[in-house]
Design an enzyme around this catalytic site. Sequence first.
Site: not given
Length: 283
Positions: A197-198, A201
């Site tokens: 997920h990170e 970004h």
Amino acid sequence: MLTRTVVTVLLAVSGALAGPAIAPRTCGTTISEEKLLAHEAHFQANKIAKTEAAAATATVNVFWHVVMQDSTLDGGNIPDSMIADQITVLNEGYAPSGLQFVLKNTTRTVNWNYFNQAGLGTSVQTQMKQELRQGGVADFNVYTVGFKAPADAGLLGYSTFPADYAGNPKDDGSVILFSSLPGGSTDRFNEGKTLTHEAGHWVGLYHTFMGGCSGVGDMVDDTPAESTPASGCPTGRDTCTSAGLDPINNFMDYSDDSCMTQFTPGQSARMADQLRTYRGINI
Ligand SMILES: *[C@@H]1O[C@H](CO)[C@@H](O)[C@H](O)[C@H]1NC(C)=O
Ligand SMILES: [Ca+2]
Ligand SMILES: [Ca+2]
Ligand SMILES: [Zn+2]
């Protein structure tokens, strides 16, 4: 302490009314609609289009920084095997998008402040990155810390966006909770999807719930809008009348690790555009 108590009570109340009281993941990578629109205007004006020369796959070097308060596992001293398992999970998530992450170097640093206090926007995290960051614009720096400050209760991670690099190169990368790695001790969030997920970004993706039902959204056409972050794994959830069920299985939602399984083709296209434009990765 007071703030934390109030938040807990609110979660408990809304849980009682709306179903099981199960907290969503907490990611610190929030962006205002105003800043998002500024990002997007810059992106559209500077976008480097895909050419014949673009590779089908690209390799991203990973510089891993193990930050610990002492030499115990609970103190943040994760073994190389856990990092290797995490890189495997990361690569399973990104293989359909043509990205492969390769571990280049692992540093190990004992620093109580960095381990406990490196929350989003703190001077501690700035200092940590100034000291430890390696490589250039195309290199992914990951910091594993403990997030023990009361304000960071429940925080799993936060990241920078590709467009942020030019203004603050040393800040670039993802800071994540060490116990979110595969086999870690954080309940429901210990299969390694936090880093997937990170990293999302870091390659230019927003949360799928950005803007709710009627806002600007996540700038990706094939991720249906949703009104709020999903929590747990609410199959069939449909919080916006616009077409499509909520993208609860998407890596950029807030579901449990076991629920997160995919990026969409639209997200893969966006990450390639972002990587070409801002990180010089020609995919
Ligand atoms: C890893 O980084 C450290 C710190 O910069 C450096 O001393 C070491 O030589 C590097 N190791 C490798 C294998 O590149
Ligand atoms: Ca969308
Ligand atoms: Ca819908
Ligand atoms: Zn996030």
